[in-house]
Design an enzyme around this catalytic site. Structure first.
Site, PDB file in Angstrom:
ATOM      1  N   TYR A   1     -24.731  25.763  14.233  1.00  0.00           N
ATOM      2  CA  TYR A   1     -25.078  24.638  13.362  1.00  0.00           C
ATOM      3  C   TYR A   1     -26.588  24.556  13.100  1.00  0.00           C
ATOM      4  O   TYR A   1     -27.088  23.465  12.789  1.00  0.00           O
ATOM      5  CB  TYR A   1     -24.570  23.334  13.970  1.00  0.00           C
ATOM      6  CG  TYR A   1     -23.084  23.091  13.729  1.00  0.00           C
ATOM      7  CD1 TYR A   1     -22.550  23.101  12.433  1.00  0.00           C
ATOM      8  CD2 TYR A   1     -22.211  22.835  14.788  1.00  0.00           C
ATOM      9  CE1 TYR A   1     -21.195  22.872  12.212  1.00  0.00           C
ATOM     10  CE2 TYR A   1     -20.848  22.594  14.558  1.00  0.00           C
ATOM     11  CZ  TYR A   1     -20.353  22.623  13.261  1.00  0.00           C
ATOM     12  OH  TYR A   1     -19.010  22.385  13.031  1.00  0.00           O
TER      13      TYR A   1
ATOM     14  N   GLU B   1     -21.715  33.944  11.180  1.00  0.00           N
ATOM     15  CA  GLU B   1     -20.930  33.175  12.153  1.00  0.00           C
ATOM     16  C   GLU B   1     -19.930  34.065  12.904  1.00  0.00           C
ATOM     17  O   GLU B   1     -19.702  33.870  14.097  1.00  0.00           O
ATOM     18  CB  GLU B   1     -20.195  32.038  11.430  1.00  0.00           C
ATOM     19  CG  GLU B   1     -21.159  30.992  10.872  1.00  0.00           C
ATOM     20  CD  GLU B   1     -20.491  29.980   9.940  1.00  0.00           C
ATOM     21  OE1 GLU B   1     -19.270  30.057   9.735  1.00  0.00           O
ATOM     22  OE2 GLU B   1     -21.213  29.109   9.423  1.00  0.00           O
TER      23      GLU B   1
ATOM     24  N   ASN C   1     -13.933  16.157  12.482  1.00  0.00           N
ATOM     25  CA  ASN C   1     -13.143  16.491  11.287  1.00  0.00           C
ATOM     26  C   ASN C   1     -12.305  17.752  11.478  1.00  0.00           C
ATOM     27  O   ASN C   1     -11.975  18.440  10.519  1.00  0.00           O
ATOM     28  CB  ASN C   1     -14.042  16.571  10.056  1.00  0.00           C
ATOM     29  CG  ASN C   1     -15.125  17.607  10.210  1.00  0.00           C
ATOM     30  OD1 ASN C   1     -15.150  18.355  11.190  1.00  0.00           O
ATOM     31  ND2 ASN C   1     -16.007  17.689   9.233  1.00  0.00           N
TER      32      ASN C   1
ATOM     33  N   LYS D   1     -11.687  22.684  16.027  1.00  0.00           N
ATOM     34  CA  LYS D   1     -12.688  21.997  16.849  1.00  0.00           C
ATOM     35  C   LYS D   1     -12.037  21.257  18.028  1.00  0.00           C
ATOM     36  O   LYS D   1     -10.808  21.105  18.083  1.00  0.00           O
ATOM     37  CB  LYS D   1     -13.469  21.021  15.961  1.00  0.00           C
ATOM     38  CG  LYS D   1     -14.277  21.690  14.839  1.00  0.00           C
ATOM     39  CD  LYS D   1     -15.074  20.649  14.056  1.00  0.00           C
ATOM     40  CE  LYS D   1     -15.826  21.257  12.883  1.00  0.00           C
ATOM     41  NZ  LYS D   1     -16.684  20.252  12.208  1.00  0.00           N
TER      42      LYS D   1
ATOM     43  N   HIS E   1     -13.671  23.762  11.220  1.00  0.00           N
ATOM     44  CA  HIS E   1     -14.827  24.328  10.514  1.00  0.00           C
ATOM     45  C   HIS E   1     -14.390  25.571   9.750  1.00  0.00           C
ATOM     46  O   HIS E   1     -13.563  26.341  10.233  1.00  0.00           O
ATOM     47  CB  HIS E   1     -15.917  24.736  11.513  1.00  0.00           C
ATOM     48  CG  HIS E   1     -16.957  25.650  10.905  1.00  0.00           C
ATOM     49  ND1 HIS E   1     -18.041  25.179  10.204  1.00  0.00           N
ATOM     50  CD2 HIS E   1     -17.034  27.020  10.852  1.00  0.00           C
ATOM     51  CE1 HIS E   1     -18.760  26.218   9.744  1.00  0.00           C
ATOM     52  NE2 HIS E   1     -18.172  27.342  10.132  1.00  0.00           N
TER      53      HIS E   1
HETATM   54  P1  IDP Z   1     -18.616  21.046   6.502  1.00  0.00           P
HETATM   55  O1  IDP Z   1     -18.081  21.270   7.894  1.00  0.00           O
HETATM   56  O2  IDP Z   1     -17.607  20.401   5.612  1.00  0.00           O
HETATM   57  O3  IDP Z   1     -19.218  22.309   5.899  1.00  0.00           O
HETATM   58  P2  IDP Z   1     -21.374  20.088   6.846  1.00  0.00           P
HETATM   59  O4  IDP Z   1     -22.044  19.151   5.901  1.00  0.00           O
HETATM   60  O5  IDP Z   1     -21.799  21.530   6.818  1.00  0.00           O
HETATM   61  O6  IDP Z   1     -19.792  19.962   6.621  1.00  0.00           O
HETATM   62  O7  IDP Z   1     -21.589  19.502   8.301  1.00  0.00           O
HETATM   63  C1  IDP Z   1     -21.268  20.288   9.441  1.00  0.00           C
HETATM   64  C2  IDP Z   1     -20.520  19.401  10.413  1.00  0.00           C
HETATM   65  O8  IDP Z   1     -21.386  18.376  10.886  1.00  0.00           O
HETATM   66  C3  IDP Z   1     -19.334  18.640   9.815  1.00  0.00           C
HETATM   67  O9  IDP Z   1     -18.155  19.420   9.754  1.00  0.00           O
HETATM   68  C4  IDP Z   1     -19.208  17.467  10.750  1.00  0.00           C
HETATM   69  O10 IDP Z   1     -18.523  17.816  11.959  1.00  0.00           O
HETATM   70  C5  IDP Z   1     -20.670  17.169  11.088  1.00  0.00           C
HETATM   71  N1  IDP Z   1     -21.246  16.159  10.197  1.00  0.00           N
HETATM   72  C6  IDP Z   1     -21.651  16.307   8.918  1.00  0.00           C
HETATM   73  N2  IDP Z   1     -22.151  15.176   8.413  1.00  0.00           N
HETATM   74  C7  IDP Z   1     -22.063  14.257   9.409  1.00  0.00           C
HETATM   75  C8  IDP Z   1     -22.413  12.856   9.501  1.00  0.00           C
HETATM   76  O11 IDP Z   1     -22.924  12.233   8.557  1.00  0.00           O
HETATM   77  N3  IDP Z   1     -22.171  12.262  10.696  1.00  0.00           N
HETATM   78  C9  IDP Z   1     -21.630  12.916  11.761  1.00  0.00           C
HETATM   79  N4  IDP Z   1     -21.287  14.208  11.716  1.00  0.00           N
HETATM   80  C10 IDP Z   1     -21.491  14.878  10.550  1.00  0.00           C
HETATM   81 MG    MG Z   2     -20.977  23.333   6.347  1.00  0.00          MG
END
Ligand code: IDP
Ligand code: MG
Length: 151
Positions: free
Chosen positions: A51, A128, A114, A11, A117
């Site tokens: 997303y 995807e 984070n 990312k 992905h």
């Molecule tokens: P993942 O990437 O671990 O599968 P997901 O729950 O699918 O996590 O969420 C997709 C992306 O959305 C996350 O990687 C993160 O960048 C963002 N995200 C998820 N939850 C939050 C939140 O509570 N606040 C801000 N960003 C979030």
């Molecule tokens: Mg996810």
């Protein structure tokens, strides 16, 4: 043991923090094959489709803004159980909770920014990969596969 493909995004924060080679090396050394790789600044359309499952969540606008803010590296990786293996290398969503030894656990302190992905299922991966690599992927065998992918 199923050979799978998975979509990985390094990312914008990963690129901006100079962690591309660090993250990529973890997948590469594990034995996953790179079958697609490119630097892209995604359009809002691609980011929104990627997303889409989160479109009703309160963080969706900031997530789209983040993911389109700066270039990212899109990767297609292939190997035995690639979807789960890659998710394990990436770690839990929130860097503060992610286990040490994972990319997020070693380098992250954020849930939104984070770093990486990874597709969450073979079905997600197929969708995807079609979105990020409409031109298709490259098939080949890595020379070490016979040593790595053995039961
Ligand atoms: P993942 O990437 O671990 O599968 P997901 O729950 O699918 O996590 O969420 C997709 C992306 O959305 C996350 O990687 C993160 O960048 C963002 N995200 C998820 N939850 C939050 C939140 O509570 N606040 C801000 N960003 C979030
Ligand atoms: Mg996810």
């Amino acid at each position: 043991m199923p050979v799978q493909r998975t979509l990985i995004l390094l990312k914008p924060d990963c690129v901006q923090r100079g962690l591309v080679s660090e993250a990529l090396s973890r997948f590469e050394r594990k034995g996953l094959r790179i079958v697609g790789m490119k630097l892209v600044k995604p359009t809002a359309e691609v980011a929104g489709k990627h997303y889409a499952e989160h479109s009703a969540r309160p963080f969706f606008p900031s997530l789209l803004e983040f993911i389109t803010s700066s270039p990212l590296v899109a990767l297609a990786l292939e190997g035995d159980s690639a979807v789960t293996v890659a998710r394990n290398i990436i770690g839990a969503t929130d860097g503060r909770a992610a286990a040490p030894g994972t990319i997020r656990g070693d380098f992250g302190l954020s849930k939104g920014n984070n770093l990486v992905h990874g597709s969450d299922s073979p079905e997600s991966a197929e969708r995807e990969l079609g979105l990020w690599f409409p031109e298709g992927l490259v098939s080949y065998q890595r020379a070490d596969t016979v040593w790595v992918e053995t039961p």
